[in-house]
Design a protein around this motif. Structure first.
Motif, PDB file in Angstrom:
ATOM      1  N   ARG A 105       0.828  -1.203   0.000  1.00 58.73           N
ATOM      2  CA  ARG A 105       0.000   0.000   0.000  1.00 58.73           C
ATOM      3  C   ARG A 105       0.869   1.262   0.000  1.00 58.73           C
ATOM      4  O   ARG A 105       0.609   2.208  -0.739  1.00 58.73           O
ATOM      5  CB  ARG A 105      -0.928  -0.029   1.218  1.00 58.73           C
ATOM      6  N   GLU A 106       1.920   1.258   0.801  1.00 59.08           N
ATOM      7  CA  GLU A 106       2.803   2.422   0.860  1.00 59.08           C
ATOM      8  C   GLU A 106       3.566   2.625  -0.453  1.00 59.08           C
ATOM      9  O   GLU A 106       3.744   3.756  -0.899  1.00 59.08           O
ATOM     10  CB  GLU A 106       3.800   2.287   2.024  1.00 59.08           C
ATOM     11  N   LEU A 107       4.021   1.549  -1.083  1.00 62.49           N
ATOM     12  CA  LEU A 107       4.697   1.668  -2.379  1.00 62.49           C
ATOM     13  C   LEU A 107       3.775   2.303  -3.419  1.00 62.49           C
ATOM     14  O   LEU A 107       4.216   3.120  -4.234  1.00 62.49           O
ATOM     15  CB  LEU A 107       5.196   0.307  -2.859  1.00 62.49           C
ATOM     16  N   VAL A 108       2.513   1.961  -3.368  1.00 61.88           N
ATOM     17  CA  VAL A 108       1.540   2.551  -4.293  1.00 61.88           C
ATOM     18  C   VAL A 108       1.254   4.001  -3.889  1.00 61.88           C
ATOM     19  O   VAL A 108       1.213   4.897  -4.741  1.00 61.88           O
ATOM     20  CB  VAL A 108       0.238   1.711  -4.346  1.00 61.88           C
ATOM     21  N   ASN A 109       1.074   4.252  -2.592  1.00 59.67           N
ATOM     22  CA  ASN A 109       0.784   5.613  -2.119  1.00 59.67           C
ATOM     23  C   ASN A 109       1.914   6.598  -2.437  1.00 59.67           C
ATOM     24  O   ASN A 109       1.656   7.751  -2.771  1.00 59.67           O
ATOM     25  CB  ASN A 109       0.504   5.625  -0.620  1.00 59.67           C
ATOM     26  N   TYR A 110       3.155   6.139  -2.324  1.00 62.45           N
ATOM     27  CA  TYR A 110       4.299   6.992  -2.634  1.00 62.45           C
ATOM     28  C   TYR A 110       4.570   7.065  -4.143  1.00 62.45           C
ATOM     29  O   TYR A 110       5.469   7.728  -4.588  1.00 62.45           O
ATOM     30  CB  TYR A 110       5.549   6.506  -1.903  1.00 62.45           C
ATOM     31  N   ARG A 111       3.755   6.322  -4.913  1.00 59.76           N
ATOM     32  CA  ARG A 111       3.811   6.275  -6.374  1.00 59.76           C
ATOM     33  C   ARG A 111       5.104   5.668  -6.911  1.00 59.76           C
ATOM     34  O   ARG A 111       5.569   6.008  -7.984  1.00 59.76           O
ATOM     35  CB  ARG A 111       3.540   7.652  -6.970  1.00 59.76           C
ATOM     36  N   TYR A 112       5.662   4.739  -6.144  1.00 62.62           N
ATOM     37  CA  TYR A 112       6.808   3.963  -6.623  1.00 62.62           C
ATOM     38  C   TYR A 112       6.328   2.770  -7.441  1.00 62.62           C
ATOM     39  O   TYR A 112       6.990   2.356  -8.387  1.00 62.62           O
ATOM     40  CB  TYR A 112       7.669   3.486  -5.458  1.00 62.62           C
ATOM     41  N   LEU A 113       5.175   2.207  -7.050  1.00 64.77           N
ATOM     42  CA  LEU A 113       4.527   1.150  -7.823  1.00 64.77           C
ATOM     43  C   LEU A 113       3.204   1.702  -8.343  1.00 64.77           C
ATOM     44  O   LEU A 113       2.535   2.470  -7.649  1.00 64.77           O
ATOM     45  CB  LEU A 113       4.217  -0.086  -6.959  1.00 64.77           C
ATOM     46  N   GLU A 114       2.854   1.270  -9.561  1.00 63.40           N
ATOM     47  CA  GLU A 114       1.557   1.631 -10.129  1.00 63.40           C
ATOM     48  C   GLU A 114       0.694   0.382 -10.158  1.00 63.40           C
ATOM     49  O   GLU A 114       1.188  -0.709 -10.436  1.00 63.40           O
ATOM     50  CB  GLU A 114       1.745   2.174 -11.545  1.00 63.40           C
ATOM     51  N   ARG A 115      -0.586   0.557  -9.872  1.00 63.30           N
ATOM     52  CA  ARG A 115      -1.510  -0.570  -9.861  1.00 63.30           C
ATOM     53  C   ARG A 115      -2.627  -0.290 -10.860  1.00 63.30           C
ATOM     54  O   ARG A 115      -3.208   0.791 -10.868  1.00 63.30           O
ATOM     55  CB  ARG A 115      -2.101  -0.743  -8.465  1.00 63.30           C
ATOM     56  N   ALA A 116      -2.918  -1.294 -11.714  1.00 65.78           N
ATOM     57  CA  ALA A 116      -4.024  -1.191 -12.663  1.00 65.78           C
ATOM     58  C   ALA A 116      -4.552  -2.591 -12.934  1.00 65.78           C
ATOM     59  O   ALA A 116      -3.781  -3.481 -13.317  1.00 65.78           O
ATOM     60  CB  ALA A 116      -3.570  -0.534 -13.963  1.00 65.78           C
ATOM     61  N   ASP A 117      -5.836  -2.794 -12.712  1.00 69.52           N
ATOM     62  CA  ASP A 117      -6.490  -4.074 -12.986  1.00 69.52           C
ATOM     63  C   ASP A 117      -5.790  -5.257 -12.321  1.00 69.52           C
ATOM     64  O   ASP A 117      -5.588  -6.304 -12.939  1.00 69.52           O
ATOM     65  CB  ASP A 117      -6.597  -4.319 -14.494  1.00 69.52           C
ATOM     66  N   GLY A 118      -5.379  -5.089 -11.080  1.00 65.90           N
ATOM     67  CA  GLY A 118      -4.743  -6.180 -10.346  1.00 65.90           C
ATOM     68  C   GLY A 118      -3.306  -6.456 -10.740  1.00 65.90           C
ATOM     69  O   GLY A 118      -2.696  -7.408 -10.269  1.00 65.90           O
ATOM     70  N   THR A 119      -2.744  -5.621 -11.596  1.00 69.32           N
ATOM     71  CA  THR A 119      -1.355  -5.772 -12.034  1.00 69.32           C
ATOM     72  C   THR A 119      -0.541  -4.604 -11.483  1.00 69.32           C
ATOM     73  O   THR A 119      -0.989  -3.459 -11.509  1.00 69.32           O
ATOM     74  CB  THR A 119      -1.275  -5.792 -13.574  1.00 69.32           C
ATOM     75  N   TYR A 120       0.643  -4.918 -11.019  1.00 68.76           N
ATOM     76  CA  TYR A 120       1.540  -3.907 -10.459  1.00 68.76           C
ATOM     77  C   TYR A 120       2.754  -3.781 -11.362  1.00 68.76           C
ATOM     78  O   TYR A 120       3.184  -4.748 -11.993  1.00 68.76           O
ATOM     79  CB  TYR A 120       1.997  -4.311  -9.051  1.00 68.76           C
ATOM     80  N   ARG A 121       3.315  -2.570 -11.375  1.00 67.35           N
ATOM     81  CA  ARG A 121       4.499  -2.293 -12.187  1.00 67.35           C
ATOM     82  C   ARG A 121       5.250  -1.145 -11.520  1.00 67.35           C
ATOM     83  O   ARG A 121       4.634  -0.236 -10.975  1.00 67.35           O
ATOM     84  CB  ARG A 121       4.045  -1.909 -13.585  1.00 67.35           C
ATOM     85  N   VAL A 122       6.579  -1.197 -11.589  1.00 70.12           N
ATOM     86  CA  VAL A 122       7.377  -0.079 -11.093  1.00 70.12           C
ATOM     87  C   VAL A 122       7.031   1.129 -11.955  1.00 70.12           C
ATOM     88  O   VAL A 122       6.914   1.011 -13.184  1.00 70.12           O
ATOM     89  CB  VAL A 122       8.887  -0.398 -11.176  1.00 70.12           C
ATOM     90  N   ALA A 123       6.855   2.276 -11.328  1.00 71.75           N
ATOM     91  CA  ALA A 123       6.517   3.495 -12.072  1.00 71.75           C
ATOM     92  C   ALA A 123       7.556   3.733 -13.167  1.00 71.75           C
ATOM     93  O   ALA A 123       8.757   3.520 -12.958  1.00 71.75           O
ATOM     94  CB  ALA A 123       6.466   4.685 -11.125  1.00 71.75           C
ATOM     95  N   ALA A 124       7.095   4.167 -14.316  1.00 72.98           N
ATOM     96  CA  ALA A 124       7.991   4.386 -15.450  1.00 72.98           C
ATOM     97  C   ALA A 124       8.870   5.616 -15.243  1.00 72.98           C
ATOM     98  O   ALA A 124      10.005   5.667 -15.717  1.00 72.98           O
ATOM     99  CB  ALA A 124       7.177   4.530 -16.736  1.00 72.98           C
ATOM    100  N   THR A 125       8.352   6.612 -14.540  1.00 72.87           N
ATOM    101  CA  THR A 125       9.107   7.833 -14.270  1.00 72.87           C
ATOM    102  C   THR A 125       8.966   8.190 -12.798  1.00 72.87           C
ATOM    103  O   THR A 125       8.025   7.753 -12.131  1.00 72.87           O
ATOM    104  CB  THR A 125       8.593   9.019 -15.114  1.00 72.87           C
ATOM    105  N   ALA A 126       9.892   8.983 -12.329  1.00 69.86           N
ATOM    106  CA  ALA A 126       9.825   9.437 -10.943  1.00 69.86           C
ATOM    107  C   ALA A 126       8.591  10.321 -10.773  1.00 69.86           C
ATOM    108  O   ALA A 126       8.282  11.124 -11.652  1.00 69.86           O
ATOM    109  CB  ALA A 126      11.086  10.223 -10.595  1.00 69.86           C
ATOM    110  N   PRO A 127       7.872  10.163  -9.675  1.00 64.80           N
ATOM    111  CA  PRO A 127       6.653  10.958  -9.487  1.00 64.80           C
ATOM    112  C   PRO A 127       6.965  12.440  -9.279  1.00 64.80           C
ATOM    113  O   PRO A 127       7.989  12.797  -8.690  1.00 64.80           O
ATOM    114  CB  PRO A 127       6.018  10.358  -8.234  1.00 64.80           C
TER     115      PRO A 127
END
Length: 152
Positions: A105-127
């Motif tokens: 949850r924190e990785l997503v909140n800090y925008r280090y991981l992106e979540r879409a349709d149950g799939t996670y991915r490291v953010a493509a660019t720094a937030p």
């Protein structure tokens, strides 16, 4: 030749200030960036030695800046550009700390991981960080995170 107009603008500004050629000004700016990245990496490694034991997070830090630094280290367990299912993310995070749901949850909140349709991915660019957020993030994130995302 670079296509990044912001970078070109910075190089041309240095050229105007110093009288250097484009190549010399660009090399100086790139060297400064590399030095800033190395300093950021050194600071991150210092924090990691303090917070992690045998690759595991001893406890989730209460202070937000320190927590963000720990999350940046946790982020290194993921490969940029790869898709992860929630189960795969949980398995990676369980190897770091027993409260994997909180870390996810924190990785997503800090925008280090992106979540879409149950799939996670490291953010493509720094937030992009708002001024209020910058108070809660280690200053070296600006240098370290883009380098990590670029595969350094």
């Amino acid at each position: 030749m670079t296509r990044n107009s912001d970078f070109k603008r910075v190089v041309r500004a240095r050229m105007a200030d110093t009288g250097e050629s484009y190549t010399v000004a660009r090399a100086a700016i790139e060297a400064r960036e590399a030095s800033a990245y190395a300093a950021a990496r050194t600071e991150q490694e210092r924090l990691v030695r303090r917070l992690f034991t045998d690759g595991r997070l001893a406890r989730v830090p209460a202070k937000r800046k320190v927590r963000a630094a720990a999350l940046l280290e946790v982020l290194t367990r993921f490969e940029p550009g790869r898709d992860y299912s929630e189960k795969q993310v949980n398995e990676v995070l369980l190897g770091v700390h027993e409260d994997f749901a909180y870390l996810r949850r924190e990785l997503v909140n800090y925008r280090y991981l992106e979540r879409a349709d149950g799939t996670y991915r490291v953010a493509a660019t720094a937030p992009e960080r708002a001024p209020v957020e910058r108070q809660e993030i280690p200053a070296w994130e600006d240098h370290w995170l883009p380098g990590f995302l670029a595969g350094r």
